[in-house]
Design a protein around this motif. Structure first.
Motif, mmCIF file in Angstrom:
data_model
loop_
_atom_site.group_PDB
_atom_site.id
_atom_site.type_symbol
_atom_site.label_atom_id
_atom_site.label_comp_id
_atom_site.label_asym_id
_atom_site.label_seq_id
_atom_site.Cartn_x
_atom_site.Cartn_y
_atom_site.Cartn_z
ATOM 1 N N ASN A 89 -2.496 -22.933 17.395
ATOM 2 C CA ASN A 89 -1.761 -24.161 17.672
ATOM 3 C C ASN A 89 -0.930 -24.559 16.448
ATOM 4 N N PRO A 90 0.357 -24.950 16.634
ATOM 5 C CA PRO A 90 1.213 -25.256 15.471
ATOM 6 C C PRO A 90 0.696 -26.403 14.619
ATOM 7 N N ILE A 91 0.159 -27.439 15.247
ATOM 8 C CA ILE A 91 -0.367 -28.566 14.476
ATOM 9 C C ILE A 91 -1.582 -28.117 13.667
ATOM 10 N N LEU A 92 -2.462 -27.364 14.326
ATOM 11 C CA LEU A 92 -3.654 -26.872 13.648
ATOM 12 C C LEU A 92 -3.278 -25.939 12.502
ATOM 13 N N SER A 93 -2.247 -25.115 12.703
ATOM 14 C CA SER A 93 -1.792 -24.204 11.649
ATOM 15 C C SER A 93 -1.244 -24.981 10.458
ATOM 16 N N GLY A 94 -0.433 -26.006 10.745
ATOM 17 C CA GLY A 94 0.112 -26.820 9.667
ATOM 18 C C GLY A 94 -0.967 -27.557 8.894
ATOM 19 N N VAL A 95 -1.932 -28.089 9.620
ATOM 20 C CA VAL A 95 -3.040 -28.796 8.976
ATOM 21 C C VAL A 95 -3.851 -27.833 8.107
ATOM 22 N N ALA A 96 -4.044 -26.608 8.590
ATOM 23 C CA ALA A 96 -4.805 -25.617 7.829
ATOM 24 C C ALA A 96 -4.135 -25.304 6.489
ATOM 25 N N VAL A 97 -2.809 -25.137 6.507
ATOM 26 C CA VAL A 97 -2.079 -24.874 5.264
ATOM 27 C C VAL A 97 -2.174 -26.069 4.325
ATOM 28 N N LEU A 98 -2.060 -27.271 4.880
ATOM 29 C CA LEU A 98 -2.159 -28.483 4.065
ATOM 30 C C LEU A 98 -3.542 -28.614 3.434
ATOM 31 N N LEU A 99 -4.587 -28.353 4.229
ATOM 32 C CA LEU A 99 -5.947 -28.474 3.702
ATOM 33 C C LEU A 99 -6.225 -27.439 2.620
ATOM 34 N N LEU A 100 -5.723 -26.207 2.824
ATOM 35 C CA LEU A 100 -5.901 -25.188 1.788
ATOM 36 C C LEU A 100 -5.167 -25.590 0.511
ATOM 37 N N SER A 101 -3.949 -26.103 0.655
ATOM 38 C CA SER A 101 -3.185 -26.558 -0.510
ATOM 39 C C SER A 101 -3.908 -27.700 -1.223
ATOM 40 N N LEU A 102 -4.481 -28.597 -0.435
ATOM 41 C CA LEU A 102 -5.236 -29.712 -1.004
ATOM 42 C C LEU A 102 -6.436 -29.204 -1.798
ATOM 43 N N TYR A 103 -7.132 -28.235 -1.224
ATOM 44 C CA TYR A 103 -8.296 -27.668 -1.915
ATOM 45 C C TYR A 103 -7.884 -26.973 -3.208
ATOM 46 N N MET A 104 -6.829 -26.152 -3.144
ATOM 47 C CA MET A 104 -6.354 -25.467 -4.347
ATOM 48 C C MET A 104 -5.910 -26.472 -5.414
ATOM 49 N N ALA A 105 -5.266 -27.548 -4.976
ATOM 50 C CA ALA A 105 -4.741 -28.547 -5.903
ATOM 51 C C ALA A 105 -5.851 -29.267 -6.650
ATOM 52 N N MET A 106 -7.042 -29.316 -6.087
ATOM 53 C CA MET A 106 -8.154 -29.997 -6.744
ATOM 54 C C MET A 106 -8.470 -29.348 -8.090
ATOM 55 N N TYR A 107 -8.317 -28.035 -8.183
ATOM 56 C CA TYR A 107 -8.578 -27.337 -9.450
ATOM 57 C C TYR A 107 -7.524 -27.716 -10.490
ATOM 58 N N PHE A 108 -6.265 -27.786 -10.059
ATOM 59 C CA PHE A 108 -5.203 -28.215 -10.969
ATOM 60 C C PHE A 108 -5.478 -29.628 -11.488
ATOM 61 N N SER A 109 -5.825 -30.520 -10.568
ATOM 62 C CA SER A 109 -6.037 -31.905 -10.935
ATOM 63 C C SER A 109 -7.221 -32.048 -11.884
ATOM 64 N N ALA A 110 -8.290 -31.300 -11.629
ATOM 65 C CA ALA A 110 -9.465 -31.354 -12.510
ATOM 66 C C ALA A 110 -9.109 -30.894 -13.917
ATOM 67 N N ALA A 111 -8.250 -29.870 -14.014
ATOM 68 C CA ALA A 111 -7.860 -29.358 -15.328
ATOM 69 C C ALA A 111 -7.052 -30.398 -16.110
ATOM 70 N N THR A 112 -6.226 -31.171 -15.421
ATOM 71 C CA THR A 112 -5.366 -32.135 -16.126
ATOM 72 C C THR A 112 -6.138 -33.342 -16.646
ATOM 73 N N PHE A 113 -7.381 -33.511 -16.246
ATOM 74 C CA PHE A 113 -8.168 -34.640 -16.746
ATOM 75 C C PHE A 113 -8.360 -34.571 -18.259
ATOM 76 N N THR A 114 -8.171 -33.382 -18.826
ATOM 77 C CA THR A 114 -8.248 -33.252 -20.284
ATOM 78 C C THR A 114 -7.230 -34.166 -20.961
ATOM 79 N N ILE A 115 -6.054 -34.307 -20.346
ATOM 80 C CA ILE A 115 -5.015 -35.168 -20.922
ATOM 81 C C ILE A 115 -5.502 -36.614 -20.986
ATOM 82 N N ARG A 116 -6.176 -37.035 -19.942
ATOM 83 C CA ARG A 116 -6.634 -38.430 -19.874
ATOM 84 C C ARG A 116 -7.623 -38.745 -20.991
ATOM 85 N N TYR A 117 -8.540 -37.835 -21.268
ATOM 86 C CA TYR A 117 -9.607 -38.132 -22.216
ATOM 87 C C TYR A 117 -9.332 -37.642 -23.629
ATOM 88 N N CYS A 118 -8.329 -36.774 -23.808
ATOM 89 C CA CYS A 118 -8.064 -36.232 -25.151
ATOM 90 C C CYS A 118 -6.606 -36.408 -25.542
#
Length: 506
Positions: A89-118
């Motif tokens: 389903n096109p909606i389900l496919s789009g949501v799947a790509v978005l959710l995967l991107s969201l999950y991958m982005a969590m690692y990027f965001s966690a890494a940038t927390f170094t800037i906040r504290y240091c």
């Protein structure tokens, strides 16, 4: 007036970071993308530093926004495989790509927390680079890992690729992040930062002058057959028969030391192939003295029922057939993770569930008359994303490895940037291991790479053609093959521990 301005300012931060993430992914496809990504990252760090007084929740959200922009642009081709080819389903496919991107982005965001504290620390750039390396490493392992679209593979068109044979792709990532931070620091300490940037680039280039592998024996002749068959024909028995006939006919047109057809070029299960086909090809191998490597669907007896595998069969003159079953399977593409079978059944999602091959499979031996045989490590599809696993397989192999072979079928992803992304990954793997590589694909990019990762010859995408070329095998092991990611992970862990101690002290 203050409230609208405040709101506008906050919204503009989200838009800017989303755009910077998208831009970072887009420039990766340019000839000097590895260079261009460094100043873009500097702008990202600058924008995130402005947000340090804000709450941790907002800060995490801004880092997440940057990552989502990056991965949505870089991984949009997954929509093609799920919707256009897989029929989801096109909606389900789009949501799947978005959710995967969201999950991958969590690692990027966690890494940038170094800037906040240091932020005020003089070693903030080193700590940011160390945290980014750790997050990238975890991204490649948690839930079987999906390290696609890392910063390292883009460095093949950047300044830091030459460190890969010594410390691997994660070391390239470390230097990219650190250098981008030093560019940001030019305003505060211009002389020190300029010296640091130029010294880092110069030392990388100097380190890259070392040679850790050497030519082995005589070059071998290779034929790579690119069928260019649409993935949508995979359920058409007549089309599959025509596809098999094409590859068999092309194999017999000209002998070579090695003839390869792509991943699942024979798309039926092995026992359902035309009667006597593999015996027929074995006889051709015996008479022509050609080694054949065939992509097909294998069968393996499980605990309760027959299971399928993504398999490569090797046929060499007057020897027993070789077999390699893909080890690192694609989650939801080739296997269904535990706990998700209910979801697949509920939404009637058309996904495969393959069995996994063992990790310690032997390399494929390419037999040559009156010459030493050449051993090749096989990877199928996105297995060449995992550089540390490939290095470990070579290191643990009881036979020396002289060549890398990747068999893939990117017809799943249509006319997207997926083939060029995987080509860069293969180039990084060659550079890390010091070994030449062969890429045999269905729709492209079919290519032969030197031991330095540079492209020797390719076929145009989406054409039915055969690439005939000679390639020089190499022997030996790079420091990265011997050590893996241990040095760069140890350095990163030590820096983060040091940073934690300094932060608590002050």
């Amino acid at each position: 007036m203050l409230i609208p301005q405040y709101i506008t300012k906050r919204i503009s931060a989200w838009i800017m970071l989303l755009g910077l993430g998208a831009l970072l992914a887009l420039v990766a496809e340019l000839p000097y993308g590895g260079w261009l990504q460094i100043p873009i990252l500097s702008i990202v760090w600058w924008r995130l530093r402005l947000e340090v007084p804000e709450t941790a929740k907002r800060y995490f959200g801004l880092g997440l926004t940057f990552g989502i922009g990056y991965f949505l642009v870089g991984l949009w081709w997954l929509y093609i495989s799920m919707h256009d080819v897989g029929g989801m389903n096109p909606i389900l496919s789009g949501v799947a790509v978005l959710l995967l991107s969201l999950y991958m982005a969590m690692y990027f965001s966690a890494a940038t927390f170094t800037i906040r504290y240091c932020k005020q620390s003089r070693i903030a750039g080193l700590l940011l680079a160390a945290s980014w390396v750790v997050m990238e490493y975890l991204r490649g392992y948690i839930f079987t890992g999906f390290p696609w679209m890392g910063l390292a593979e883009n460095q093949f068109n950047g300044p830091f690729a030459l460190i890969a044979p010594i410390f691997g792709g994660l070391a390239c990532t470390f230097l990219v992040v650190w250098t981008s931070w030093e560019i940001l620091a030019l305003r505060v300490r211009p002389f020190t930062s300029i010296i640091t940037i130029f010294a880092t680039i110069a030392l990388t280039q100097l380190a890259g002058q070392g040679s850790y592998t050497k030519p082995f024996g005589e070059p071998i002749s290779v034929r790579l057959i690119q069928g260019n068959f649409e993935q949508s024909l995979k359920f058409n028995p007549q089309a599959i028969s025509q596809q098999i006939d094409f590859y068999v006919s092309e194999i017999q047109k000209q002998a070579a030391d090695l003839i390869i057809i792509p991943e699942t070029a024979f798309p039926w299960p092995q026992n359902n192939l035309p009667y006597g086909l593999l015996n027929y090809l074995q006889n051709y191998s015996n008479t022509s003295l050609s080694n054949l490597l065939l992509g097909l669907v294998g069968e393996a007896r499980g605990d309760q029922e027959m299971q399928y595998t993504n398999r490569a069969i090797g046929l060499s003159p007057n020897t027993q057939p070789y077999q390699y079953d893909k080890v690192h399977l694609v989650p939801f593409g080739e296997f269904i993770p535990p706990g998700f079978h209910w979801f697949i059944k509920a939404f009637n999602v058309p996904l495969s569930d393959f069995a996994r091959g063992s990790f310690d499979q032997k390399p494929f031996r390419i037999e040559r008359k009156n010459q030493a045989s050449v051993n090749a490590t096989i990877t199928i599809c996105y297995e060449d994303v995992f550089g540390d696993e490939l290095a470990l397989r070579i290191r643990r192999s009881q036979e020396p490895v002289h060549l890398l072979i990747n068999m893939t079928n990117l017809a799943w992803f249509g006319e997207s940037q997926a083939p060029t992304q995987q080509l860069r990954l293969s180039q990084l793997r060659s550079l890390e291991t010091g070994l030449p590589a062969i890429r045999a694909t269905n729709t492209g990019i079919t290519a032969v790479l030197g031991s330095d990762g540079k492209v020797i010859q390719t076929l145009p995408e989406f054409t039915q053609a055969t690439l005939t070329v000679t390639i020089q095998p190499y022997s030996g092991q790079t420091p990265y093959v011997r050590w893996g990611n241990l040095p760069i992970l140890s350095l990163s862990a030590a820096l983060l521990i040091w940073g934690l101690i300094r932060h608590r002290r002050f």
